[in-house]
Design a protein around this motif. Structure first.
Motif, short mmCIF file in Angstrom:
data_model
loop_
_atom_site.label_atom_id
_atom_site.label_comp_id
_atom_site.label_asym_id
_atom_site.label_seq_id
_atom_site.Cartn_x
_atom_site.Cartn_y
_atom_site.Cartn_z
N GLY A 123 0.84 -1.41 0.24
CA GLY A 123 -0.29 0.33 0.13
C GLY A 123 0.73 1.39 0.34
O GLY A 123 2.50 1.02 -0.97
N SER A 124 -0.21 2.64 0.78
CA SER A 124 0.89 3.31 0.59
C SER A 124 0.34 4.60 1.76
O SER A 124 -0.20 3.66 2.12
N ARG A 127 -1.94 5.82 3.91
CA ARG A 127 -3.13 4.73 4.48
C ARG A 127 -3.22 5.11 5.71
O ARG A 127 -2.93 5.44 6.26
N GLY A 243 -0.04 10.72 -0.69
CA GLY A 243 0.40 9.53 -0.38
C GLY A 243 1.68 9.27 -0.96
O GLY A 243 1.96 9.68 -2.03
N ARG A 244 2.61 7.59 -0.11
CA ARG A 244 3.84 7.40 -0.72
C ARG A 244 3.37 5.88 -1.40
O ARG A 244 3.25 5.65 -0.04
N PRO A 245 4.13 5.42 -2.89
CA PRO A 245 3.94 3.55 -2.14
C PRO A 245 4.72 3.91 -0.93
O PRO A 245 5.67 4.23 -1.61
N GLY A 260 6.08 4.08 -8.35
CA GLY A 260 5.88 2.10 -8.09
C GLY A 260 7.08 1.03 -7.66
O GLY A 260 7.85 1.78 -8.63
N ASP A 279 -1.88 -0.53 -4.59
CA ASP A 279 -1.26 1.24 -4.64
C ASP A 279 0.29 1.23 -5.26
O ASP A 279 1.12 2.23 -5.51
N ARG A 293 0.52 4.55 -11.99
CA ARG A 293 -0.07 4.08 -10.59
C ARG A 293 -1.08 4.60 -10.23
O ARG A 293 -2.25 5.49 -10.15
N GLU A 295 -3.98 4.75 -7.17
CA GLU A 295 -4.26 4.15 -5.26
C GLU A 295 -6.20 4.75 -5.20
O GLU A 295 -6.22 5.16 -4.05
N HIS A 296 -6.30 3.56 -5.83
CA HIS A 296 -7.74 3.28 -5.34
C HIS A 296 -8.44 2.34 -5.79
O HIS A 296 -8.03 1.00 -6.33
N SER A 300 -7.24 -2.22 -6.35
CA SER A 300 -6.65 -2.99 -5.53
C SER A 300 -6.77 -4.25 -5.18
O SER A 300 -6.65 -5.35 -6.04
#
Ligand SMILES: Cc1cc2nc3c(=O)[nH]c(=O)nc-3n(C[C@H](O)[C@H](O)[C@H](O)COP(=O)(O)OP(=O)(O)OC[C@H]3O[C@@H](n4cnc5c(N)ncnc54)[C@H](O)[C@@H]3O)c2cc1C
Length: 416
Positions: A123-124, A127, A243-245, A260, A279, A293, A295-296, A300
């Motif tokens: 994840g990231s 989170r 957010g950052r992976p 990512g 993510d 990439r 993030e949703h 996922s």
């Protein structure tokens, strides 16, 4: 101590991990073959609930109510489900070292795990986990009718702002951008949500950032200092930005791209037997012929299922189709609910009733690039209408006259 060996390890116990486990069970695994290693103390759950139902003043969502896969209308996988399937849930376990060349993971407690296949689902950083949400719930109770400052104007910030307002807090949101959720929203879309929030009594301060906090002798925050010099009194501060992976464990071991872990359309990384999903993955988005990439939550789930299908297909000497994803995001706050499909590139055409004071606002936006509709957003749509905009984003029909499109609005979708 000898390393514990598993045929498959999923590293991370979030949304992707849960959907991957379900897919493994569906396609067939033997007891003891699969382990999920997670820093969290609970079995995989639908993370989006943490900024929505989890914070409701009444009838709040609590585990085990929202374990995966209820978020997509599937079976709820309780901890017993994993034990019945012989899937080992190794919870409360943080992996601090990954040596991909020797297929070894090491936990903070120095336990070693080895694998044949690894699925990275870490994840990231944006989170939130149950513990973070519990802290917010405790603060809401403790600071009844107090002042809350939300830092960040993305969809999580917007959801948190609404949830805290529903809990009767005096809410101020602060973000540096000219309007909320600028990564997706046009100024026209954002004007609706900002107007709606204002009607609900939420104050929004734009164009500046929080640069510091004041706290009292007990260490509790009392104020947020803004870059423009303003100081906001605060009993609760919730930061929902950037957010950052989480890929640092694999630094210099895997090819990366756009922040990512780079994968192919089967979520295979640059090392055989190592997959990355959710993510953390930067994957080929076939529809746009581009590496992305996402993030949703929808991605996922689907990327996790695709990776497991690919693993099983390789084992069986079969081929499967490459991932062909249509980006889909959604959010809910107050009585509002929006969905977005496709790409937000090109000219935007706003249609419908986007008056925040309307009793039942319903509006949308189409994005048109190179004469084709490439993306569609809808607030307040029915399931059928949301399906219709999804279809449109996938089909990418040509449009010649944007003014005509604006007038047609949602009815444009009925042509397809
Ligand atoms: C509050 C919130 C609300 C959201 N709402 C929406 C929404 O409305 N719509 C939407 O589309 N998306 C939403 N999202 C995004 C969505 O939840 C994520 O895209 C999705 O959870 C990603 O799944 P994942 O499995 O890749 O990562 P996650 O679900 O974040 O899971 C990562 C897991 O890895 C574990 N982990 C990380 N590092 C380690 C380590 N070193 N060792 C062991 N375990 C580790 C973590 O503890 C966690 O269990 C929301 C996210 C948040 C935080």
């Amino acid at each position: 101590m000898a390393a514990k060996h598993f045929k498959y390890i999923i590293l991370g116990g979030g949304v992707a991990a849960g959907y991957a486990a379900r897919e493994f069970a569906k396609l067939g695994i033997n007891p003891g073959e699969l382990a999920i290693i997670s820093k969290e103390a609970v079995a995989p759950y639908e993370r989006p609930a943490l900024s929505k139902g989890y914070l409701f003043p009444q009838g709040a969502a609590r585990l085990p109510g929202f374990h995966v896969c209820v978020g997509s209308g599937g079976e709820r996988l309780l901890p017993q489900w994993y034990s019945e399937k012989g899937i080992e849930l190794i919870l409360g376990t943080e992996i601090v070292k990954a040596q991909l060349a020797s297929k070894t993971l090491t936990s903070a407690a120095a336990t070693k795990f080895t694998y044949d296949n690894l699925i990275i689902a870490t994840g990231s950083t944006v989170r939130q986990e149950i513990d973070d949400a519990d802290e917010i719930v405790a603060a809401i109770k403790e600071k009844k009718n107090g002042k809350a400052v939300i830092v960040g104007g993305g969809y999580i910030g917007l959801e948190l702002g609404a949830a805290l307002k529903l809990n009767d807090l005096d809410v101020t949101m602060v973000y540096p951008e000219p309007w909320c959720l600028p990564r997706l929203f046009t100024d026209g879309i954002a004007a609706f949500y900002e107007g709606y929030y204002a009607i609900k009594g939420i104050k929004i301060i734009k164009g500046t950032v929080a640069v510091g906090f004041d706290s009292n002798a007990d260490g509790n925050v009392t104020a947020v200092k803004l870059k423009d010099g303003r100081v906001l009194d605060a009993d609760i501060v919730v930061v929902g930005v950037g957010g950052r992976p989480l890929t640092t464990l694999f630094k210099d071991q895997l090819d990366t791209e756009k922040g990512g872990i780079k994968t192919d359309g089967f979520f295979r990384t640059s090392i055989p037997g190592v997959y990355a999903v959710g993510d953390v993955a930067t994957f080929p988005l076939k529809l746009y012929n581009e590496l992305r990439r996402v993030e949703h939550v929808d991605h996922s789930r689907k990327s996790a299922e695709q990776a497991v299908k690919a693993i099983k297909a390789i084992e069986g000497g079969q081929a499967i189709e490459e991932y062909d994803y249509l980006p889909f995001f959604y959010s809910r706050a107050f009585n509002l609910s929006w969905q977005f499909y496709g790409d937000n590139m090109g000219d935007a055409v706003l249609f419908g009733d986007a008056d925040p004071a309307s009793t039942k606002p319903k509006f949308g936006t189409y994005w048109i690039k190179d004469g084709k509709v490439v993306g569609a957003f809808l607030e307040g749509g029915s399931p059928e209408e949301n399906n219709a905009i999804a279809k449109l984003a996938r089909l990418q029909p040509h449009v010649a006259d944007l003014e005509e499109l604006r007038k047609e609005g949602l009815s444009f979708t009925s042509k397809f």
